[in-house]
Scaffold this active site. Structure first.
Site, PDB file in Angstrom:
ATOM      1  N   SER A  85      29.912  29.920  41.549  1.00  0.00           N
ATOM      2  CA  SER A  85      29.339  29.127  42.443  1.00  0.00           C
ATOM      3  C   SER A  85      28.053  28.887  42.123  1.00  0.00           C
ATOM      4  O   SER A  85      26.782  28.349  41.789  1.00  0.00           O
ATOM      5  CB  SER A  85      28.573  31.112  43.560  1.00  0.00           C
ATOM      6  OG  SER A  85      29.884  31.430  43.422  1.00  0.00           O
TER       7      SER A  85
HETATM    8  N1  SAH Z   1      30.433  35.404  38.321  1.00  0.00           N
HETATM    9  C1  SAH Z   1      31.507  33.596  38.191  1.00  0.00           C
HETATM   10  C2  SAH Z   1      32.409  33.304  39.632  1.00  0.00           C
HETATM   11  C3  SAH Z   1      33.303  33.521  38.935  1.00  0.00           C
HETATM   12  S1  SAH Z   1      34.957  32.825  40.849  1.00  0.00           S
HETATM   13  C4  SAH Z   1      31.153  32.819  37.489  1.00  0.00           C
HETATM   14  O1  SAH Z   1      29.592  32.816  36.777  1.00  0.00           O
HETATM   15  O2  SAH Z   1      31.548  31.725  37.299  1.00  0.00           O
HETATM   16  C5  SAH Z   1      35.453  34.536  40.750  1.00  0.00           C
HETATM   17  C6  SAH Z   1      35.989  34.932  39.905  1.00  0.00           C
HETATM   18  O3  SAH Z   1      36.974  36.329  40.316  1.00  0.00           O
HETATM   19  C7  SAH Z   1      37.670  33.656  38.964  1.00  0.00           C
HETATM   20  O4  SAH Z   1      37.852  34.196  37.989  1.00  0.00           O
HETATM   21  C8  SAH Z   1      38.655  35.199  40.270  1.00  0.00           C
HETATM   22  O5  SAH Z   1      40.074  35.034  38.913  1.00  0.00           O
HETATM   23  C9  SAH Z   1      38.034  36.617  40.169  1.00  0.00           C
HETATM   24  N2  SAH Z   1      38.718  37.354  40.487  1.00  0.00           N
HETATM   25  C10 SAH Z   1      39.424  37.774  41.684  1.00  0.00           C
HETATM   26  N3  SAH Z   1      39.909  38.871  42.218  1.00  0.00           N
HETATM   27  C11 SAH Z   1      39.838  39.490  40.855  1.00  0.00           C
HETATM   28  C12 SAH Z   1      40.004  40.587  40.529  1.00  0.00           C
HETATM   29  N4  SAH Z   1      40.233  42.285  41.031  1.00  0.00           N
HETATM   30  N5  SAH Z   1      39.464  41.685  39.569  1.00  0.00           N
HETATM   31  C13 SAH Z   1      38.714  40.635  37.951  1.00  0.00           C
HETATM   32  N6  SAH Z   1      38.404  39.735  39.055  1.00  0.00           N
HETATM   33  C14 SAH Z   1      38.850  38.932  39.565  1.00  0.00           C
END
Ligand code: SAH
Length: 241
Positions: A85
Site C-alpha cells: 500500500s
Molecule cells: N502489509 C503488506 C501489504 C500486502 S498486500 C505489505 O506491507 O507489503 C496484502 C497481502 O494480503 C497479500 O500479500 C495477500 O496475499 C495477503 N492475503 C490475502 N488474503 C489473506 C489471508 N486470508 N491470509 C493471509 N494473507 C492474506
C-alpha cells in the site's frame, strides 16, 4: 587510440563512484525524511508513526528495479499480483489503530493479516509489544522473512497460513490490522480481539464494489463499529497457497 581495457577500467572506477544501484543516491535517510515531512504535511501527526516511517528502509522491501519509487506516495507491485500500500494509507491505518481509547504509544500485542513484502510488519514491530503476522502465499511469506532480516527487524512472528482464521495460540490481540479486504470481517478476528482492543481493516461496503476502512472496538458494552474513507486493497482470500 583508446584501448578497450582502458574503457573497462574507467567503467569499473565509475561504478564504484556511482551511488547505490537503486538510484536512491547515497543517503536514503534524507529521501525517507522527505517522505516523513510529506506525511506530516498530509496530516499524519502521531510521533510514533512518523518515527517508524523515518526508520524503516522501504526500498529494501521492494524489487530493486522499483527502489527509486520506494519513497513516493504510491502503491507498488510486490509479486504474485499483490501490492504494498502507499505510505499515506499505511500511516492512516496505523494512526487509526493507535487512536483506540486509552492507548498509549504502543499497539500492544498485534495480529497483522497479509504480511506481503513485510514493510508494514517492520513499521508495526516498532510500535507494538508483540507482533504476529500471517501471509497466505508461501512465496511472499519467504520474501518477507528475507526482507525483515535484511532490514535488521527482529522478534516478529511470521506465519504462513490463512489469516482469516486469525492465530488463536497467541490471542487475544490488542490490535488486529488487515491489509486485504473481503465482504465481511472473519468471525475469528472478532473473537480474538482483546477487551479494549481495536481492529482496523478494509472491507467491501454493503451492496457495492467499493471498499472502506472499518474500525471495530471491543468495549465493555460489546463491539462498536465505525466506517471511514474509501480505500483500495487487494482481496482477502481464504486458504493458503
Ligand atoms: N502489509 C503488506 C501489504 C500486502 S498486500 C505489505 O506491507 O507489503 C496484502 C497481502 O494480503 C497479500 O500479500 C495477500 O496475499 C495477503 N492475503 C490475502 N488474503 C489473506 C489471508 N486470508 N491470509 C493471509 N494473507 C492474506
Amino acid at each position: 587510440m583508446v584501448r578497450p581495457q582502458q574503457l573497462l577500467h574507467q567503467a569499473a572506477r565509475d561504478a564504484v563512484r556511482r551511488p547505490v544501484p537503486s538510484g536512491l543516491g547515497l543517503d536514503s535517510q534524507a529521501v525517507r525524511e522527505r517522505m516523513v515531512r510529506r506525511l506530516h504535511g498530509d496530516g499524519v501527526r502521531h510521533p510514533g508513526v512518523l518515527d517508524a516511517f523515518s526508520r524503516v528502509p522501504r526500498h529494501l522491501f521492494v524489487d530493486s528495479a522499483l527502489a527509486i519509487q520506494a519513497y513516493e506516495d504510491t502503491s507498488l507491485p510486490i509479486g504474485l499480483g499483490q501490492t504494498i500500500s502507499k505510505p499515506s494509507v499505511v500511516a492512516r491505518m496505523l494512526e487509526l489503530a493507535l487512536g483506540a481509547p486509552g492507548r498509549g504509544a504502543s499497539l500492544g500485542r498485534v495480529l497483522e493479516i497479509g504480511t506481503g513484502c513485510g514493510y508494514q510488519a517492520a513499521l508495526l514491530a516498532l510500535i507494538s509489544r508483540e507482533l504476529v503476522s500471517i501471509e497466505r502465499l508461501g512465496a511472499l511469506h519467504a520474501k518477507a522473512l528475507r526482507h525483515l532480516q535484511l532490514a535488521g527487524v527482529e522478534g516478529v512472528h511470521l506465519l504462513h497460513g490463512d489469516g482469516c482464521l486469525g492465530h488463536a495460540p497467541r490471542a487475544p490481540y490488542d490490535t488486529i490490522i488487515a491489509a486485504a479486504g473481503g465482504d465481511s470481517l472473519p468471525e475469528a478476528w472478532l473473537q480474538q480481539l482483546a477487551p479494549g482492543g481495536r481492529l482496523v481493516a478494509p472491507m467491501r461496503a454493503p451492496g457495492c464494489q467499493a471498499q472502506v476502512l472499518v474500525v471495530v472496538d471491543r468495549t465493555a458494552e460489546g463491539l462498536r463499529r465505525s466506517e471511514h474513507e474509501g480505500v483500495l486493497f487487494v482481496p482477502l482470500k481464504t486458504g493458503a497457497a
